[in-house]
Design an enzyme around this catalytic site. Structure first.
Site, PDB file in Angstrom:
ATOM      1  CG  ASP A 220      -7.059  -4.564   2.319  1.00 15.70           C
ATOM      2  OD1 ASP A 220      -7.257  -4.311   1.117  1.00 15.70           O
ATOM      3  OD2 ASP A 220      -6.556  -3.761   3.112  1.00 15.70           O
TER       4      ASP A 220
ATOM      5  CG  ASP B 181      -2.128  -0.812   1.009  1.00 17.87           C
ATOM      6  OD1 ASP B 181      -2.608  -0.803  -0.132  1.00 17.87           O
ATOM      7  OD2 ASP B 181      -2.605  -1.451   1.961  1.00 17.87           O
TER       8      ASP B 181
ATOM      9  CB  SER C  72      -8.888  25.969   6.920  1.00 12.92           C
ATOM     10  OG  SER C  72      -7.639  25.721   6.325  1.00 12.92           O
TER      11      SER C  72
ATOM     12  CG  PHE D 267     -11.765  21.978   5.799  1.00  8.34           C
ATOM     13  CD1 PHE D 267     -11.181  22.391   4.616  1.00  8.34           C
ATOM     14  CD2 PHE D 267     -12.644  20.899   5.786  1.00  8.34           C
ATOM     15  CE1 PHE D 267     -11.478  21.739   3.428  1.00  8.34           C
ATOM     16  CE2 PHE D 267     -12.946  20.251   4.605  1.00  8.34           C
ATOM     17  CZ  PHE D 267     -12.358  20.677   3.419  1.00  8.34           C
TER      18      PHE D 267
ATOM     19  CB  ALA E 292     -18.455  19.813   4.316  1.00  7.42           C
TER      20      ALA E 292
ATOM     21  CD  GLU F 265      -3.418  17.445   3.758  1.00  4.17           C
ATOM     22  OE1 GLU F 265      -4.130  18.450   3.542  1.00  4.17           O
ATOM     23  OE2 GLU F 265      -3.678  16.303   3.337  1.00  4.17           O
TER      24      GLU F 265
END
Lengths: 698, 564
Positions: A538, A325, A400, A393, A395, A366
């Site tokens: 998975d 992954d 932000s 932030f 939706a 981030e």
């Protein structure tokens, strides 16, 4: 041990992880050093002389039988063999068996110490089982069967492996992972699996037990490191057959020597024939085979990976393709700021100030990475958090930022921010538009920043490849293993990261079905595939893969489908598992080759001694110039016993596998263990002969 | 050694190694039913064979069916030959009126020819009618060689195919091996031999009066045809008792060269056939290199040993050439030693000199060539499948050292394969050591040797080694024609043949059923100098560890006792 039912105890998070569950747990976990283990191993070496235990190592059983025979022969004087020599041979034969037993016991000891520390506390554990009418009653946790539903309250230990069917709670899994921070477990989703013997620190859970007694992850692990119960791995079985075959051949060789000697008009002392047999049969590998297997599993256990079978570990050494992954394995989980680009009309200072302010209140990884980046690039005096009005932030806005001294700083995705500014994509200055395109093309995420209605510039967020991972892949490539990066990203983004990480192939926009299909396709081409995963979706792919490693914090479905569970939930460990699998195989091969190559020197020691009375001319074969026939035979026997001891550390540690092509590995190992196996005994036997003669033992 | 000795050696290698690759490809095409230049001639014959026997050559067998067909065929061959030998007195083509064979000798002879051994406890001209020679022995010479090819190609298919049960059609393989693989070459060789003076006639033996005035019966017969197949099919059973030392069986230096080359021509070619099956000629070259290395090590040692001066004559001041006892003056030392090395390396067993008279170490090389299991070129088909077993053992022993489950050409070697490999490893020790020990222990059988001590032991050891290895050459000095030795040697030949064939076919089945992993950088390299060395050392080690003590009691002790 008389243990208190842990349900009556209050949670005590201060107790160190490994002892958290047990009031008088022996501090075994600390005692994995060899120094602490050799004493019990010594005792075990004698216990293992029991033929019922020894039959698992047929070569050593033969040695034990010959030891018994020689001991009996000591009582029957043979004019050709001084009794003192016969007694010494008998003693060394017993030593040979004991040394091999000791090696196995030592390997077991290490694994068991770890297993015991994990197991500690599971004894005497009580569980609150849900009855048919919904009421609860206390039962012994050992009686829980698959499908039983138990309720666990804060402060209690979860009585067995299972899946959360109701509730949400924080669980301290330190007992198995060593990680003290509690993790959240809740019904549904990808965080629903719980492991037995871990402690609930808050709330309550309803858990459906998923393993019968003796089948839990822990039980399986313990079974891997216990010599008497351990199931032999396929390669080990094959090697065992070869060793039995060689033993049989040498038995024929030695048994038929007496008639041939009679034909030549001579007679061979039985004790010497027995000595010849034992030196010829592959005692070195036969004695260490079990220890090698156990030690291999133990290395895995110490990595905090639990394999459900030894077969999977061996298969790990054979894999051709690793499906990895992207997120969490190849890259850090989060995107990080890599660069900022100013818009025309905005100075770099304006840009960095504006970007920093827009990100200061952003608590996401981030956001933090942007702050970190700018602090490094353009240090400035930052306003105190109290001066800022954070705009989180949502939706709806998808932006932000902060309001600071009446000014409005915002950052967000390109379209959202343009919308906020009331502009259109075509209004973007061409310079910036080009940068944004470039960021997107290289797999990054572009953000725009504005301050007081003015477009300041763009932020380049990108997936950051873990340091060192590229080199790991390079090593794997040298071993001939291909890596395939699996990601939900679009092919463009995926390709950019793949190039940076140096993987061989990419499976982009991956769905569970696509993963499964890819695995099948590789397997149809004859390749072995390893992968890791955690989600319920998975599970089919994990089950299909030859080596499937599930994350401990994943779903129960994934954990059941996989043949390994990583307690630390670190997917990178798949690479270590491959390494361990290879080491296991190389160690066996190296010692087998060494063992067989040894026989040449032993022949040169024993044959001239054996035939001295019949054909004295054969003395020219005594190229080591051993002092006398007795000393030659005794030296060979002593060497044969001592070499086991000398090789115990190697058997336990395993032969290192460097990243190199098969041809290179073969050349190196043939040189070390093949040629070494030819030469070493010549030197060893000669030295022992000198010592025995100097000490007047013969 | 003289210049012509070197010329002989050079001619021998050139005539074997140059045509072998082409012949190897021809065999591949033939065995896979593809069109070759012989199809216009042999195709109709082949089709008639299938139609008469009701065989559909396109129906492929799994390993069990293949094995059952093979065993049934060999059993039928055994019964027919046994009957012919017992009843030859009442059968036609018996101009000398020879009686039927004694039953234990007939058993031994039948087993010997069915197993491609051609051990002869009898002398052809004194014991066998023309019918027995032609319809009995020569037929088995062909089909036992064809059986070897059939087993080999089944094994090749097992290695090269993936995830299948099919190993080919036994009947088709036998037909093709005989019609295309053996007959044409035999025809050529027989004509060459007739040209050199080998008889091919049904006439009575010739009665002549010698120069000394005594009567002599000179045996004749259809010799050339049988000699051709006995050489090409690695059978080795001579038409006449003294085999290729007989002036009618091997009259000239040219016939000697042709026969010598014929011994290993097909075994070498089949190694290239293998390369075509696995689509990788590097594998063939590696195996050839290993065979050549072993052959040269043995051959050079034998040659050196045979040219040693006799220590017993050291005190006499005489100039010594190589010993000529037991050698044909027509051929000399080099040709005899080269033949001895070749015939024992290749499981042929024909001789052009007396092995009993070779110097001890030369005799030891002959023994060692057989003891490693007749894999240095070896018998037709049998040599290569024996060699491939050694390849698998080498791969399994060392394969683990690259950190992977051992694989040969993508096929994993697991417990079942190792079990079958071990079964084949046991054959030689049982046949040579266990049966040999029995023979050495029982007072009657042990008396069969003509010399006491180490040389006598070599004689006994050689007999059982030759039988188990399906070589068939005799050391001499060993009176093998007793019921005990006839039966025990027959048993040795039986296990030496079917003790390999059965595990090999089972292996073929098990390998064919496996998937094959792609070959790449991390696969075990089974070509190149490293692997050739590994394979050579493995063969020497496995053979050496098993037989060094017996060799020490035989030729090595003799060599040292004689003062060499």
């Amino acid at each position: 041990m008389n243990m208190q039912a842990p349900v009556t105890k209050s949670p005590d998070s201060k107790i160190p992880a490994s002892k958290a569950t047990n009031h008088d747990a022996q501090p075994v976990a600390a005692k994995t050093g060899l120094a602490a283990l050799w004493r019990p191993a010594l005792v075990q070496a004698f216990v293992k002389l029991d033929p019922r235990q020894l039959h698992r190592a047929p070569v050593m059983l033969v040695v034990e039988l010959t030891a018994v025979l020689t001991t009996v022969l000591c009582l029957i004087p043979d004019p050709a063999v001084p009794t003192s020599v016969a007694v010494q041979i008998a003693i060394w034969l017993w030593f040979t068996v004991l040394f091999a037993n000791f090696a196995e016991a030592l390997a077991e000891g290490r694994g068991k110490a770890r297993a015991d520390s994990l197991k500690a506390g599971s004894e005497g554990l009580k569980a609150r089982i849900q009855g048919a009418n919904g009421s609860y009653e206390m039962v012994n946790a050992a009686t829980l069967r698959k499908g039983d539903v138990v309720r666990v309250e804060a402060g209690e230990l979860i009585p067995g492996d299972g899946e959360v069917i109701e509730g949400i709670a924080a669980v301290n899994e330190a007992a198995i992972t060593g990680e003290s921070a509690p993790v959240i477990r809740e019904s549904g989703g990808d965080r629903s699996a719980v492991t037995g013997n871990t402690r609930l620190v808050s709330d309550w859970l309803l858990v459906r037990i998923s393993a019968n007694p003796g089948e839990s992850t822990l039980d399986r692990m313990i079974a891997l490191v216990e010599g008497a119960k351990r199931q032999k791995t396929p390669n080990e079985v094959a090697l065992d057959i070869l060793l039995i075959g060689l033993t049989l051949i040498f038995l024929l060789v030695v048994v038929t020597l007496q008639p041939f000697a009679h034909f030549a008009g001579g007679n061979l002392p039985l004790v010497f024939l027995v000595a010849l047999l034992v030196t010829l049969i592959p005692t070195t590998i036969g004695g260490l085979l079990s220890a090698i297997g156990i030690a291999g599993m133990d290395r895995l256990v110490r990595l905090n990976v639990i394999a459900k079978s030894g077969r999977a570990v061996e298969a790990a050494g054979d894999v051709h393709v690793l499906l990895l992954d992207k997120t969490g394995t190849i890259t850090f989980g989060n995107r990080r700021c890599a660069a900022v680009y100013s818009a025309p009309g905005a100075t770099p200072k304006e840009l960095s100030e504006g970007t920093l302010l827009a990100s200061l209140a952003d608590d996401t990884a981030e956001g933090k990475s942007i702050v970190e980046y700018l602090r490094g690039q353009h240090p400035m005096t930052e306003p105190a958090p109290s001066q800022l009005t954070a705009v989180p932030f949502t939706a709806e806005t998808r932006l932000s930022g902060v309001d600071f001294e009446g000014r409005v700083y915002r950052k967000g995705a390109v379209d959202s921010l343009l919308k906020f500014l009331g502009r259109d994509r075509s209004d973007l200055p061409p310079v910036l538009a080009r940068e944004i395109d470039k960021i997107a093309k290289t797999g990054g995420t572009p953000l725009l920043v504005c301050g007081d209605g003015k477009l300041l510039g763009a932020i380049h967020l990108k997936d950051v490849v873990k340091p060192g991972i590229r080199e790991r892949f390079e090593e794997l490539r040298k071993l001939g293993i291909r890596t395939v990066m699996v990601t939900g990203d679009n092919p463009l983004t995926a390709a950019a990261i793949a190039a940076e990480a140096g993987v061989d192939d990419v499976l982009a926009e991956a769905t569970p079905e696509k993963k499964l299909e890819r695995i099948r396709q590789e397997q149809n081409d004859g390749r072995l595939v390893a992968m890791c995963g955690d989600g319920a979706n998975d599970a089919p792919a994990l089950a299909q893969a030859d080596v499937g490693m599930a994350m401990n914090d994943g779903t129960q479905a994934a954990r059941e489908a996989a043949n390994m569970v990583d307690l630390d939930s670190d997917p990178t460990k798949l690479l270590d598992v491959v390494q361990i699998g290879k080491e296991l195989l190389v160690t066996r091969g190296a010692l087998t080759t060494f063992s067989i190559a040894n026989d040449v020197a032993k022949y040169f020691a024993i044959l001239p001694a054996l035939f001295a009375a019949i054909y004295p001319q054969l003395g020219v074969l005594n190229i080591m110039h051993l002092a006398s026939p007795q000393s030659a035979i005794l030296s060979a026997i002593v060497f044969n016993a001592l070499i086991i001891v000398v090789l115990i550390p190697l058997a336990l540690r395993g032969v290192r596998v460097q990243a190199a092509s098969a041809a290179h590995l073969l050349r190196r190992n043939l040189l070390v263990y093949g040629l070494g196996g030819l030469v070493v005994p010549f030197v060893g036997i000669k030295v022992i002969d000198l010592l025995l003669t100097a000490l007047h033992l013969v | 050694m003289h210049g012509y000795d070197y010329l002989l050696i050079l001619a021998f290698f050139a005539l074997v190694l140059l045509p072998a690759p082409l012949l190897g490809r021809f065999y591949y095409n033939v065995m896979e039913g593809q069109r070759t230049f012989l199809t216009p001639v042999m195709g109709p014959v082949e089709r008639i064979c299938y139609r008469l026997s009701g065989v559909d050559p396109t129906v492929e067998h799994n390993w069990k069916t293949y094995t059952i067909a093979l065993l049934a065929f060999n059993l039928a061959g055994f019964v027919v030959l046994f009957a012919i030998l017992l009843l030859q007195g009442s059968l036609p083509l018996n101009p000398q009126g020879l009686p039927g064979m004694e039953w234990s000798l007939a058993f031994n002879t039948t087993m010997s020819f069915v197993t491609n051994t051609n051990w002869q406890s009898y002398s052809g001209e004194a014991s066998l009618s023309y019918l027995s020679q032609m319809a009995g022995l020569t037929v088995q010479n062909f089909v036992s060689a064809a059986t070897g090819i059939a087993v080999l190609v089944a094994f090749c298919r097992g290695i090269s195919r993936r995830s299948t049960q099919h190993l080919g059609n036994f009947w088709a393989d036998m037909t093709r091996a005989t019609l295309y693989g053996l007959l044409p070459l035999c025809l050529v060789l027989a004509l060459l031999l007739v040209w050199q003076g080998v008889p091919q006639t049904f006439a009575h033996y010739v009665d002549a009066v010698t120069l000394q005035g005594t009567d002599q019966t000179i045996p004749l017969g259809p010799a050339a045809s049988q000699i051709a197949i006995k050489q090409l099919g690695t059978n080795g059973g001579g038409f006449f008792g003294v085999n290729s030392a007989h002036p009618f069986e091997n009259p000239t230096i040219w016939s000697n060269l042709f026969e010598l080359v014929s011994i290993i021509l097909i075994p070498v070619a089949l190694v290239f056939t293998f390369g075509h099956y696995v689509k990788d000629m590097r594998q063939s070259r590696a195996i050839i290199a290993c065979m050549l290395a072993l052959f040269l090590i043995g051959g050079a040692t034998a040659m050196w040993s045979e040219y040693q001066p006799n220590p017993a004559l050291n005190i006499a001041s005489v100039e010594q050439a190589a010993p000529m006892e037991g050698k044909e003056t027509r051929f000399g030392t080099t040709a005899t030693v080269l033949w001895a090395a070749t015939t024992t390396a290749a499981s042929n067993g024909s001789v052009n000199g007396m092995h009993d008279s070779l110097n001890p170490l030369t005799g030891m090389i002959a023994l060692a060539n057989m003891m490693v299991g007749e894999v240095i070129f070896g018998g037709v088909g049998a040599g290569l499948y024996g060699m491939l077993l050694n390849v698998l053992i080498a791969v399994f022993l060392a394969g683990l050292m690259i950190g992977r489950t051992p694989e040969y050409l993508g096929k994993k070697l697991q417990a079942r394969e190792v079990k079958l490999l071990v079964a084949t490893l046991i054959v030689m020790p049982v046949g040579v050591l266990v049966f040999g020990a029995l023979a050495a222990t029982l007072p009657g059988p042990a008396g069969a040797v003509s010399n006491p001590g180490a040389h006598g032991f070599s004689q006994l050891l050689y007999a059982y080694t030759s039988a188990t290895a399906n070589n068939g050459s005799a050391f001499g000095g060993f009176s093998a024609n007793t019921p005990f030795h006839n039966l025990m040697l027959g048993l040795s030949m039986f296990i030496g043949r079917f003790g390999y064939i059965l595990p090999v076919l089972a292996l073929a089945g098990s390998l064919a059923a496996k998937k094959s992993s792609p070959l790449g950088q991390n696969s075990f390299p089974t070509h190149g100098p490293l692997f050739v060395t590994l394979l050579t050392v493995t063969i020497l080690l496995v053979g050496g560890l098993t037989f060094l003590p017996t060799l020490a009691l035989g030729p090595i002790a003799e060599h040292l006792s004689l003062g060499f």
